[in-house]
Write a protein that holds these residues in place. Structure first.
Motif, short mmCIF file in Angstrom:
data_model
loop_
_atom_site.label_atom_id
_atom_site.label_comp_id
_atom_site.label_asym_id
_atom_site.label_seq_id
_atom_site.Cartn_x
_atom_site.Cartn_y
_atom_site.Cartn_z
N GLU A 31 0.80 -10.44 4.00
CA GLU A 31 1.69 -9.99 5.07
C GLU A 31 1.29 -8.65 5.66
O GLU A 31 1.88 -8.20 6.64
CB GLU A 31 3.12 -9.93 4.53
N PRO A 33 -0.19 -6.31 8.05
CA PRO A 33 -0.63 -6.57 9.43
C PRO A 33 -2.12 -6.28 9.66
O PRO A 33 -2.69 -6.76 10.64
CB PRO A 33 0.25 -5.63 10.26
N SER A 36 -6.17 -10.32 8.70
CA SER A 36 -6.19 -11.55 9.47
C SER A 36 -7.31 -12.40 8.93
O SER A 36 -8.49 -12.06 9.09
CB SER A 36 -6.41 -11.27 10.96
#
Length: 357
Positions: A31, A33, A36
């Motif tokens: 989670e 940010p 990716s």
């Protein structure tokens, strides 16, 4: 490698089972940010393989099962192919490469050994040092490169950087030459050997070498689209692509001794402290992890091509593999041995069994 060390390696792999995964800690990492990409944690199950499916979607913003550039994990695979030939007595790790490649024009051809190529101690030139092309990216890897990529007579046969057997120096030419070695010894390209000896026997659907599939996951560099890259130019150094499932199958087969015999596996995984624990095509070391009672033996292979980065971890003593791909470069993986950072926290969650639901 002596038989006692090989037996010890296989015994350690066989006697322990993987603990539960710390799902809370893993969720926190996913989670973040800044991350990716795709994470997969896998264990052997019975006679086959399986994975601990903890994420509802392998990576955010893409389709399930998308393929990734394996980047320099390719080197780990090529090292296994070389060790298959060593096990058959067709390659000697300590013979000069010119024994097998008499047409190799490098000034180091008569003295650099197969082992030194596998350990990046060849003194050969590095394509990363070729003149800058688009956006400062090395021209060797870009479309329209005007030099020669022939591993025996082209760039890799050019002016050497040092004498063989010196200090460790990362170098893609080492593995481009090893790809030529495999073809000289077997009569087949390294990519064909990957298909025949790994993909087909392990029933892997998504594993091949560039040029091939029209689309694999693309990345960004410092938040900007990566430049144009001729992915086939990486060859045996970083030219494979495939799914995370495919990499998990490879890792588990290697860990279980289904790709090379125990003595060859022990040699492959003998990390040298003097070389930063470099083994043959991978790093092998012990490191403390948060929540584990004792240091954990880790086989690590890392890589990056353009905006894609990868970390491939095998934890043979608990029979588990941990795979991470990122489409944002540079991503702050950190160093496991430093006791903090993304990779350390991920492996702690995967190996130490604390805080599960």
């Amino acid at each position: 490698m002596n038989a006692a060390l090989a037996a010890l390696l296989m015994q350690a792999t066989a006697v322990q089972t993987a603990p539960p995964v710390d799902e809370r800690a893993l969720a926190k990492l996913v989670e973040d940010p800044a991350f990716s990409g795709d994470i997969q944690i896998a264990d052997p199950e019975g006679g086959g393989w399986g994975y601990v499916g903890l994420l509802p979607q392998p990576f955010r913003g893409g389709d399930d099962g998308a393929t990734w550039r394996w980047a320099s994990v390719t080197k780990q695979v090529v090292a296994v192919l070389v060790m298959q030939e060593v096990a058959k007595g067709r390659i000697d790790l300590d013979r000069p490469i010119a024994t097998y490649l008499p047409k190799f024009r490098s000034a180091n051809a008569a003295t650099v050994t197969v082992r030194q190529l596998l350990q990046h101690r060849s003194g050969l030139p590095n394509p990363d040092d070729s003149p800058a092309g688009t956006s400062g990216f090395p021209s060797y890897y870009q479309p329209g490169y005007t030099g020669s990529r022939d591993p025996l007579t082209g760039y890799c046969a050019g002016p050497v950087k040092g004498t063989p057997g010196g200090n460790w120096s990362y170098n893609n030419c080492d593995y481009l030459v090893l790809g030529a070695l495999l073809e000289a010894v077997t009569g087949k390209s390294w990519a064909t050997l990957v298909d025949e000896r790994i993909a087909k026997p392990l029933e892997i659907d998504f594993l091949a070498a560039y040029p091939g599939e029209a689309f694999t996951r693309m990345g960004t560099i410092d938040g900007k689209p990566e430049p144009a890259i001729d992915l086939a130019s990486y060859g045996a150094a970083a030219g494979l692509y495939g799914s995370t499932d495919a990499l998990a199958k490879f890792d588990i087969a290697l860990m279980e001794g289904r790709l090379i015999p125990p003595d060859a596996l022990a040699t492959l995984w003998q990390g040298d402290p003097a070389l930063g624990y470099m083994a043959l095509g991978q790093w092998v070391f012990e490191a403390p992890l948060k929540g584990c009672a004792k240091p954990v033996r880790i086989v690590e292979r890392r890589g990056g091509v353009g905006g894609i980065e990868v970390r491939n971890f095998i934890l043979p003593d608990i029979r588990r593999v941990v795979i991470v791909f990122s489409d944002r470069a540079p991503f702050a993986f950190g160093e496991v041995w430093q006791g903090a950072g993304f990779s350390h926290d991920l492996l702690s969650a995967a190996a130490c069994g604390k805080g599960t639901k």
